[in-house]
Design a protein around this motif. Sequence first.
Motif, PDB file in Angstrom:
ATOM      1  N   UNK A 216       0.826  -1.214   0.000  1.00  0.00           N
ATOM      2  CA  UNK A 216       0.000   0.000   0.000  1.00  0.00           C
ATOM      3  C   UNK A 216       0.856   1.258   0.000  1.00  0.00           C
ATOM      4  N   UNK A 217       2.001   1.206  -0.616  1.00  0.00           N
ATOM      5  CA  UNK A 217       2.929   2.347  -0.586  1.00  0.00           C
ATOM      6  C   UNK A 217       2.265   3.609  -1.123  1.00  0.00           C
ATOM      7  N   UNK A 218       2.392   4.707  -0.380  1.00  0.00           N
ATOM      8  CA  UNK A 218       1.820   5.983  -0.788  1.00  0.00           C
ATOM      9  C   UNK A 218       0.337   6.119  -0.544  1.00  0.00           C
ATOM     10  N   UNK A 219      -0.273   5.065   0.010  1.00  0.00           N
ATOM     11  CA  UNK A 219      -1.731   5.096   0.208  1.00  0.00           C
ATOM     12  C   UNK A 219      -2.119   4.924   1.681  1.00  0.00           C
ATOM     13  N   UNK A 220      -1.134   4.988   2.550  1.00  0.00           N
ATOM     14  CA  UNK A 220      -1.391   4.867   3.983  1.00  0.00           C
ATOM     15  C   UNK A 220      -1.101   6.217   4.632  1.00  0.00           C
TER      16      UNK A 220
END
Length: 633
Positions: free
Chosen positions: A60-64
């Motif tokens: 979930x890189x960049x979406x947490x």
Amino acid sequence: MSTLKIPITPEDSAAFIQRLTALIRVQSTHLYIDTSFLMWMTKIGSDSRQEFIDWLKKNCAGRVHVPIWAAHEYLKHHVYGTIEDELTEKTKRVDSIVKSAYTDLRPFIDEPLGKGAEDPSTIRAELRTTLSTLDHSASKIKLWHKSYQKHASEVISFINEVTPEQTSVYDHLENITQTGAGRFIGSIPPGYKDQWKKGRGQQSQESKDEVPAGSNQYGDLVFWKEVLVHAKCVGAEALVVVTNDRKNDWHMGRSDNTNIDPTLRSLKKDWEPVPRPHPMLVMEAKLVAKVGQVELMDSAYLGALLWEVAGDEVKAFVNVAIITDSSEPANESDRRAKLLEERTAADTAAASASADEQGYLFLDSSQVQNSRTGFLRALLESRNPTDERGKALLDEWCANVKAKYPLSKIITPEVLDEFDHKKLASLGRELHDRGLRGIPGYEETLDDLVSILNRLPPNTAAALYLGLLASMYLVRESNASCFPPSSPVAQLLLDRQSADYARNGVYAVAKRLSDNEAAPLYLPNSDCPRVAIALDIEPHSPTSNQLRSLRVGEVELLTLAQQKESLRLSALFDSVGPIDGKTIIEKACALFAIPMAQVNHENLFKQDYTLTAMIGFKRPEDIRIPKEGPDDD
């Protein structure tokens, strides 16, 4: 089509996990972590937490995101010590139960409880054992506060990595009181259940219509508004709020947990209902942020999801997120086995608490004994070559020390599970032998091991110390005396002679030296007697204070005509003086293995001496004390 959608049919857990798994993988889905989940993250272990963080980075890189308001609330709790206070309160409750439970229940177990029931004395014994185990466990858990700062720092590092670069928090604060009051009157989520929530440290006697300034009644609302603004800015099509808040001002409420998958039921019976967001939240997200889907996820269901999709990658995290039920004994045999296990656990807990209190890294194994007769035998057997497992273990220790990884993190009960005191003595002796041979990395490994001996359990430390001291003083193959005793950590080992763990090792080595044909100048001694050293000068010398003699007891260590340059004092000190007495004595202690800490002649230390060109130390290998008495030389 209606903007507001109220679910009718409850969703089962398997369908929920499958749907959330697919949703989280979509790049337009963003995850927002609230304060309650961050607080829970702080309580769990570093390995478990890191597994979860690594999974988020990978999938979930960049979406947490941790909204600024959640970060702010976490900081407040950190400053106020909320989690530590919670631990104190909960362990106090356990203490109270332990103190009163037996007295409260004892009257009810005064006779067999039903026809054919077991002897009530057995039940009373079980109760005492259970309470004792609970008491010991609570005592150990109290120690968690010592590691709080480490856990908080790791969570704060995570927060700092995922907080948004911009925030709308200050915009929301301008009119939050009016907005919040209006929403709370209509029970509009989130947060209306916090309507009377006080800020930490506020007066609890305030009336409900006079909630003090600084209270946290609008915290959830500020968080939610910040999430919506951020979700709109990043173009999120779905958002998942990761929260352990289960109040129905977030959740839809009025549900049950009858639709839990049997696999999850096998792990634990008591599951909260599948999370369902309040329909008003879903509608607001659509109207304000154009977000088509809102989901809630707590730690237990997150653990279930990751158990399904990530397996061994997040094993530790899942284990703490899903707190499984204890299995019930199936029959009397199992019951007795469980009782034995609990009693063993109580004994282990008591010993562990004692070890923690005294600063030991772990507990001694029962196979590691510490006695004079046992150590005399271990000293004899340590002459034999170290087995393959011991050699491999030393290679591993050395490699880790070279990599700047301390032995205190490597030496564990599991690592030493097959080592009794004899094998540990052999291990210590082999390690010291390698250091003596100058094998790269082993001198540093020796330093590291000696530095943590006082943190190892006492019998383990004693056996290792025996091996180290034996290698310093005795020839490996025969246990004959070494002349001179030699060790790259000689003064460190001698400094530890008086430690409780060292006494039997010192006794065994000193006895062997005394039984040999000759002994070194100084024999190990746990009483640490003062070492008498005398420095004399040449009375008719043309220069003042010209050194002529250095004696330890009756043994002369200097010769006026040393042919070997490396032993001449002028070469050792690169000067003919003046040299202060302390420097000369330190060199003598290093060459002849004399404990410098036991030399106490301040008048000699400060005196300066001049040297002749040829005066030097006698060959250390020639200094030996025969059985019958000191050498007349």
